[in-house]
Structure formats: C-alpha cells, structure tokens
Design a protein around this motif. Structure first.
Motif, mmCIF file in Angstrom:
data_model
loop_
_atom_site.group_PDB
_atom_site.id
_atom_site.type_symbol
_atom_site.label_atom_id
_atom_site.label_comp_id
_atom_site.label_asym_id
_atom_site.label_seq_id
_atom_site.Cartn_x
_atom_site.Cartn_y
_atom_site.Cartn_z
ATOM 1 N N ASP A 1 -40.406 79.959 -54.327
ATOM 2 C CA ASP A 1 -40.356 80.155 -53.131
ATOM 3 C C ASP A 1 -41.565 78.471 -52.030
ATOM 4 N N LYS B 1 -34.476 83.904 -50.316
ATOM 5 C CA LYS B 1 -35.047 83.317 -51.130
ATOM 6 C C LYS B 1 -34.246 81.938 -51.488
ATOM 7 N N ALA C 1 -36.324 82.123 -44.970
ATOM 8 C CA ALA C 1 -37.577 82.794 -45.362
ATOM 9 C C ALA C 1 -37.851 83.850 -44.047
ATOM 10 N N ARG D 1 -42.611 75.895 -51.258
ATOM 11 C CA ARG D 1 -43.901 76.529 -50.045
ATOM 12 C C ARG D 1 -44.535 75.096 -49.337
#
Lengths: 94, 416
Positions: free
Chosen positions: A46, B249, B244, A48
């Motif tokens: 991901d 991903k 995204a 993040r």
C-alpha cells in the motif's frame, strides 16, 4: 526517532532494524491456486502516506519483533506492541 | 531564442534587458492528447522526446509544485552506466550516450562533466566481483578499467589506503561517468519541450483520474478537470499515491535518502569516488562544495528529511575513507523520497488500463537515467509498446519471475 519497546522502554531508532508494512498477510496455503495471494504478499505494498503499522526488530536490544504505529509523513510514533500481541489482535479481527 | 556565444554577446551589449523567459507559464487547456503527471526530470524529458522524436506536441506536463522541485533538484548529480545485468546495461549506456550529446541537443548548458566514477574495493573477492562487473560492462560496449592500488593512489592520494577494516586494494573506474548540473537538466528539458509547444503547468496537483470502460479519459486536478487520450505517470516517490487513483497497487515502497554538501573548498577531488563497503560516495561541485551521501535511512518515509543516525553514519564512513575530511564543515543536508522497487530496477511500461503508462521504481539511481527514461517512456507512450531498451522493465516481471536484481537482495526495497 525514539521507539518505545515494551521491554526496554524508549530507545533510539538506530537500535532497531526495519522490516516494513505489518498489514501484509502471509497466505495460509502453498497451493498453486493461491499464487495471486503470494504475489500480493511478497511484492505489492500500500505504501501508505501517513500512519501505518510496521515491523521493527529490536536487534540492538532485547531482539524482540515489534509492531510500531508510525506516521510516514511526519515520522511521529504513536505506539508499539510486540509482534505476538499484534498477531493475536489480527487473529481476533479476522 | 537559441542560446549561443552570439546571443550572450548581443544581450551583454544591451545590458541583459532583453532575455526572454525560458518557458511559458500557461493555464491548462480543457483537453490534451497526452498528459504527463510529474514535472521532474523524467516527466520533462518524456515531454521533450515526445515532441522532438515523435512530433507529438499536444502534450501537457502537470507538476504539483514548481518545475524541478523534487528529486531532480535533490540528487547528487552523478551519471554512470556501470551496471552488470542484461536489461540494465544497454539502457543505462544509452542514457550515457544521450548525456554526451545532450547540451547540443537541447541547447542548454547542463555542465556535463565526464570526470570519471571510481568504485573502490577492499578484498580479493570484491576485486573478482568488480572485475566481473567491468567485463560485463565491456561486453556491452561500456568503458571500464580495473585499477590496482597504486593506480588508485595516483588518482586520489588522500584516501586512507591502510584502513584497518577496509584497506584500499584498487578500484573499478568508468572514465565516461561523472556529474551534471541537475537543475539545468530540468530547465533544459523544460525549455526544449516548451519551445516545441508542450504546456508545462506548475502548481497543478492531480487529485483523481477518470477511467471509463478500462480506458483513461482524463484527470481531476487542483486547476479543474483536464481530458486526455493518454496519461503517463512519472511521479517518483509519490508513484504509489498516484497509481492508487487508478486502483493500482505497485511493487514500490517510498524511502528517504539523504544527501549533504560541505562548505566550499579549493579543488580537491576531481572524480566521483564511491566507498560502497562503508556506504559513502563523494564528488566536488564546481562551486567547491563536497557533495556526498550514503544509504537510505531504511524505513518508509514521505518526509523529505531523514534522521540523525544516518547523518552520523555517512560522516563516519566519509572520514574513514578520507581522514582529511574530519575538519570540513557540513553546510547543508536534505532528503528526497525514492520510489524503491522490489528488485532495485525501474518500471517503464503500459498498464492494464488502456492509455495509462507507468514510469517508476528508480530507487536512488533515477538521475543518471533521466535522458533514457524520458526517451524510452516517450517511445512507449507514442507507439503503445515498449522500446527494446526498456523491454525488460515490465510491470508484470515480478509476477512472471523476471526480476532484475542487480544487488541480489530479493524483495526488500530498503536494501537495494
């Protein structure tokens, strides 16, 4: 960065070794039909921007694996727990 | 306006009052054939080669900050093509060839300086590994010389040759490697693209993508919706965030890499010297500052600044290699966000979404690749298929098992 180790207290980050995102899940099966899950687990992240849970190893201290809640944008650390507690919590959630 | 000694003379005589801006600052139109996300080195060079090589000029480059505000202005300016693996070497050597002709090509002084890149080795096994790398380079037509200890001593006599842990046994030298003024690369490509009709739109952040029936329609931005047929992503450390928006991903982690510059010194280090075993490399800028750096901090970060343990580590390694640095004062340090891929090699490819192209995974080697990256990405976008130079940089190579792992570390982005 100071990381709070549940065993050793607040320690400087250079005592720790980084592994990465703790939210990735190792597939339970080695069956070829789970290829996609393995691909996801090994390669995709991901990545993040913001708070994430990540594995840190206290390699220069008590040698425990920890999961640290840290912000990747500010480097602020919100908390940490042992990887065992994290796994239990993940297990309870699923 | 073409820059030359004559334009310089003419403008000198008229008191430098008639220079025109190097590029326009246009408002975005409603629609373009091609939009490039990211106005850094790779995005700008992509736009330049789209216009120059493929005559595609209905193109916009969207940059969320100001032109060149990311890694193109934050790197340590080194160019080299000393790779070993098939897939990497022809690509980086093409980049080196483009560097060699770049200033004439885009009519801008980028201060390309082929002062040589010297990698030190300290043990017999390391010498063997370096000899192997040098041979691999020469098979691909790249220059490489294996130097013994005395030849290294002649070039850089100030190293600690008898260091107890890492005595210097020799080095692998690429004489065609060197440095380039990084900001000028962004400016030269921007000017070259702009003069051919490309719109470079600064302070325009992409906030979303419109994708219908598996096809790119346009992007939502801080300056409104802009339509396009093709969309190229060159967002470096922010690649995961941008991808995204298309529901993708990536095999990428963002990490912080720090760099440093010292106070100005008299000419001291003529080459780029790397001390890989200790995680340190250095060159001297034309202003006199020593430009140096080391490894990643090692944890995911979008902060563009690192922490003190790595500062200490880099300086320790530097003083171990060049004891004479001990009293040099550090002027500045800064960080940049690296798009670290899972095998340490980049991705220049189409995606499963029609009209969406991806350029990412440059790790901390993106600067030297700027010309070839833009050249290959432009080809990939224009022809809708990769050029053979970037044919190995496919996004699906991780799934297929065709990693290009130059360092042999496996899927650990922070160790590449």
């Amino acid at each position: 960065m100071l990381i709070k180790c549940p065993h050793c207290g607040s320690r400087p980050s250079e005592e720790f070794t980084y592994l990465g995102d703790a939210s990735v899940k190792r597939p339970g099966s080695t069956d070829p039909s789970t290829m996609d899950q393995w691909f996801d687990y090994v390669y995709l992240r991901d990545n993040r921007k913001g708070r994430m849970h990540e594995y840190w190893h206290h390699s220069g201290g008590c040698r425990s694996w920890l999961v640290v809640d840290r912000d990747t944008l500010t480097h602020e650390i919100f908390g940490s727990m042992t990887a065992r507690d994290w796994a239990k919590r993940q297990g309870a959630g699923s | 306006m073409k820059y030359s000694v004559f334009s310089l003379l003419r403008n000198s005589l008229s008191g430098h009052k008639h220079w025109t801006p190097a590029w326009r600052n246009p408002e975005p139109r409603k629609d373009y054939d091609i939009i490039i996300v990211g106005g850094g080195g790779h995005g700008l060079s992509t736009a330049y080669y789209l216009a120059k090589e493929h005559k595609l000029t209905n193109v916009a480059v969207l940059e969320k900050g100001w032109l060149g505000s990311g890694n193109i202005g934050r790197n340590t300016t080194i160019i080299r093509s000393n790779y070993m693996l098939p897939g990497n070497n022809p690509f980086y050597e093409w980049s080196m060839k483009l560097w060699e002709g770049l200033e004439q090509d885009f009519n801008f002084n980028a201060m390309v300086s082929q002062r040589g890149v010297l990698n030190l080795f300290h043990t017999d096994p390391q010498r063997d590994a370096f000899a192997r790398r040098g041979n691999a380079m020469r098979i691909d037509g790249v220059d490489a010389e294996l130097l013994d200890r005395e030849a290294v001593r002649e070039m850089v006599p100030f190293l600690d040759f008898d260091n107890a842990r890492f005595p210097v046994k020799g080095g692998l030298l690429q004489r065609r490697g060197g440095t380039v003024r990084h900001d000028a690369v962004a400016w030269g490509y921007a000017r070259g693209a702009d003069s051919r009709g490309v719109d470079i739109i600064q302070n325009c952040e992409v906030t979303g993508m419109r994708i219908e029936n598996g096809r790119v329609k346009g992007v939502e931005t801080s300056k409104g919706y802009i339509g396009c047929r093709k969309l190229g992503l060159a967002a470096a450390g922010n690649s995961s965030e941008v991808a995204a928006m298309a529901g993708m991903k990536l095999p990428i982690e963002s990490h912080v890499l720090q760099a440093f510059v010292s106070e100005g010194l008299k000419p001291y280090i003529d080459q780029v010297v790397t001390f890989g075993a200790g995680h340190f490399y250095v060159s001297q800028s034309d202003k006199g500052g020593l430009v140096f750096g080391g490894d990643l901090d090692g944890y995911n970060s979008y902060a563009r600044r690192g922490n003190l343990p790595m500062v200490e580590h880099v300086i320790e390694a530097g003083v171990a290699m060049i004891p004479g640095l001990a009293r040099v004062r550090v002027l500045r340090s800064w960080g940049g966000i690296m798009d670290m891929s899972m095998d340490g090699s980049p991705i220049i490819d189409k995606t499963h979404i029609e009209g969406l192209y991806l350029n990412t995974g440059w790790c901390y080697g993106g600067f030297k690749a700027t010309p070839a990256s833009g050249w290959c990405f432009a080809h990939t976008i224009a022809k809708n298929e990769p050029h053979k130079l970037n044919a190995a940089y496919r996004l699906d190579r991780f799934r297929r098992g065709y990693m290009i792992d130059e360092k042999g570390q496996g899927a650990t982005p922070n160790l590449h």
